[in-house]
Design a protein around this motif. Structure first.
Motif, mmCIF file in Angstrom:
data_model
loop_
_atom_site.group_PDB
_atom_site.id
_atom_site.type_symbol
_atom_site.label_atom_id
_atom_site.label_comp_id
_atom_site.label_asym_id
_atom_site.label_seq_id
_atom_site.Cartn_x
_atom_site.Cartn_y
_atom_site.Cartn_z
ATOM 1 N N ARG A 85 -11.561 -11.456 56.719
ATOM 2 C CA ARG A 85 -12.250 -12.683 56.390
ATOM 3 C C ARG A 85 -11.518 -14.176 56.284
ATOM 4 O O ARG A 85 -10.400 -13.909 56.475
ATOM 5 C CB ARG A 85 -12.759 -12.328 54.607
ATOM 6 C CG ARG A 85 -11.801 -12.699 53.584
ATOM 7 C CD ARG A 85 -12.332 -13.011 52.293
ATOM 8 N NE ARG A 85 -11.225 -13.254 51.382
ATOM 9 C CZ ARG A 85 -11.421 -13.962 50.259
ATOM 10 N NH1 ARG A 85 -12.475 -14.103 49.750
ATOM 11 N NH2 ARG A 85 -10.278 -14.135 49.364
ATOM 12 N N GLU B 176 -16.449 -19.042 52.259
ATOM 13 C CA GLU B 176 -16.111 -17.666 52.787
ATOM 14 C C GLU B 176 -16.808 -17.444 54.110
ATOM 15 O O GLU B 176 -17.955 -17.435 54.037
ATOM 16 C CB GLU B 176 -16.340 -16.652 51.683
ATOM 17 C CG GLU B 176 -15.720 -15.403 52.231
ATOM 18 C CD GLU B 176 -16.035 -14.247 50.990
ATOM 19 O OE1 GLU B 176 -15.698 -13.189 50.996
ATOM 20 O OE2 GLU B 176 -16.364 -14.619 49.901
ATOM 21 N N PHE C 86 -11.229 -17.651 54.155
ATOM 22 C CA PHE C 86 -11.582 -18.341 52.901
ATOM 23 C C PHE C 86 -10.849 -19.654 52.487
ATOM 24 O O PHE C 86 -9.832 -20.199 53.159
ATOM 25 C CB PHE C 86 -10.938 -17.343 51.757
ATOM 26 C CG PHE C 86 -11.187 -17.828 50.364
ATOM 27 C CD1 PHE C 86 -12.422 -18.069 49.892
ATOM 28 C CD2 PHE C 86 -10.264 -18.196 49.656
ATOM 29 C CE1 PHE C 86 -12.713 -18.463 48.597
ATOM 30 C CE2 PHE C 86 -10.552 -18.935 48.380
ATOM 31 C CZ PHE C 86 -11.687 -18.739 47.905
#
Length: 454
Positions: free
Chosen positions: A99, A108, A101
């Protein structure tokens, strides 16, 4: 968040990419932003850059999706990371393995495949923007799962793709029949002010050598058929002769099954009835990473076009189905017999003969357009030979990708014909293969593949 106080750089935008920031279209709030066209237009680059900037300014939950994603390397994770670096925003983002962020805004980025993660995709809540990369590969059924999932107020779906076939659902959905609340922009290399000279020379060389391929690769025109498509001529004949249509299930005839089994990828099932001289392909099912119990349940509950449960004849399995499985210590063949199915194993046949067998049965095939279009037919159209980048000729192997499983099941159906069907008829494909043996030399240069779990 004041980006001017950071190391952020002045951002320039090609004119056609400015549509990524327009708030309305046709007097409506934008729901879809679609960029399509040929190579070198900076579609993915532009979308990634726009999303990185937007997410650094306000909290956004962004889902980056594609039809298939076996690992994070298949995603747009890297192109987003590159844009963060190029824009001088590395201080604002935490780039993690799965991911991305932005702590200051709470934005996100997450990454998912659609086809084989239906349950997970449906569970996503609060997505502000969903970016679908390589959207030309997204099927009708996947769009029908994804679109209702992106349901937050004022949420948007962004799509980027190089078109393949005019019949692909994404092309029909957004280019031929675009929604009123969609911005649809065709982009080519001409619209990229930073288009590199080295690519321009490659483009000019291809234009001089092969204009049709040039139009597809660089101008974003649809192909008449996929380059190197294994069954291009046969599928064209099916369409021109009206054999892709509504095909009714006959309750008085048994339904034969042909399975391509996958342990770590997709399992494909073809449902066929032989009525008169017609091979009627009435249904198709495909899923991924499911146990055998799942497929047995599907088979037992499957109903025809008029509502009757299928009465099964023979269930044809690939020869690998004889291997013992670790979990049950029984083979797939044994488990299917215990479940009450009449099972036969598809005879082994060479790679080349397998594709010849498949070609030989096409003239007798009728496909139900509703149940086969988005799965089996879509895969058969995209099943193609690999290209040798050095010689620019087709290799001797079809590409192993998402289309391979359905194509393998179809090939098994053809091979099984040479061994006689469950209705006692022998289709005599073996004789057809012998007659076509003179084609082997020509086909050798194109290549074939016969596998069932890869």
């Amino acid at each position: 968040m004041d980006l001017t106080a950071s190391n952020a750089k002045v951002v320039e935008w090609p004119e056609k990419l400015q549509c990524l920031f327009w708030p309305q279209v046709n007097g409506l709030p934008v729901r879809y932003r679609v960029l399509y066209g040929g190579r070198g237009g900076a579609k993915s680059w532009g979308i990634a850059r726009a999303l990185v900037i937007l997410a650094a300014k306000r909290p956004l939950r962004i889902l980056c999706a594609r039809e298939f994603q076996n690992s994070i390397r298949d995603s747009v994770h890297k192109v987003l990371s590159d844009q963060i670096d190029l824009l001088g925003l590395t201080g604002f983002y935490q780039i993690e393995q799965a991911r991305i962020f932005c702590p200051s805004t709470g934005s996100e980025f997450s990454f998912e495949g659609i086809r084989n993660n239906v349950t997970k995709i449906k569970s996503y809540e609060g997505v502000d923007i969903c970016w679908v990369e390589e959207a030309n590969k997204v099927t009708k059924s996947s769009w029908e799962v994804l679109i209702p999932t992106i349901r937050k107020e004022n949420s948007e779906i962004w799509a980027s793709f190089n078109p393949e076939l005019e019949s692909d659902d994404t092309y029909v959905r957004f280019v031929l029949q675009p929604p009123k609340n969609a911005i649809v922009q065709k982009i080519s290399w001409r619209d990229n002010p930073w288009f590199p000279q080295v690519l321009k020379q490659e483009m000019l060389d291809l234009k001089a050598r092969d204009r049709d391929t040039y139009l597809h690769v660089w101008e974003g025109e649809c192909r008449k058929s996929l380059e190197g498509a294994v069954y291009a001529e046969e599928l064209r004949d099916c369409a021109e002769e009206g054999r892709i249509t509504a095909v009714q299930h006959h309750a008085s005839s048994v339904v034969n099954l042909y399975l391509d089994l996958g342990r770590s990828d997709s399992t494909s099932i073809i449902f066929e009835q032989y009525v008169g001289m017609q091979r009627r392909i009435i249904d198709f099912y495909e899923n991924r990473l499911k146990g055998l119990d799942h497929y047995i349940h599907i088979l037992r509950s499957r109903r025809g076009s008029t509502g009757e449960l299928y009465d099964y004849g023979t269930c044809w399995l690939p020869h690998d189905a004889r291997a013992k499985t670790l979990g049950s210590k029984k083979s797939i063949e044994e488990q299917m017999r215990e479940a009450g199915f009449t099972v036969r194993i598809v005879p082994k046949l060479s790679k080349i003969d397998g594709i010849i067998a498949a070609r030989s049965i096409f003239p007798t095939c009728w496909f139900d357009a509703s149940r086969c279009e988005k799965g089996l037919l879509h895969a058969l159209r995209h099943y193609h030979y690999a290209e040798n980048p050095t010689t620019e000729t087709l290799s001797n192997e079809p590409v192993h990708d998402w289309s391979s499983h359905a194509a393998d099941a179809f090939r098994y159906m053809a091979i099984a014909s040479s061994d006689g069907g469950s209705d006692g008829r022998t289709r005599k494909v073996a004789g057809a293969l012998k007659k076509q043996s003179g084609l082997l030399g020509a086909i050798q240069g194109l290549g074939e593949s016969l596998g069932w779990m890869g």
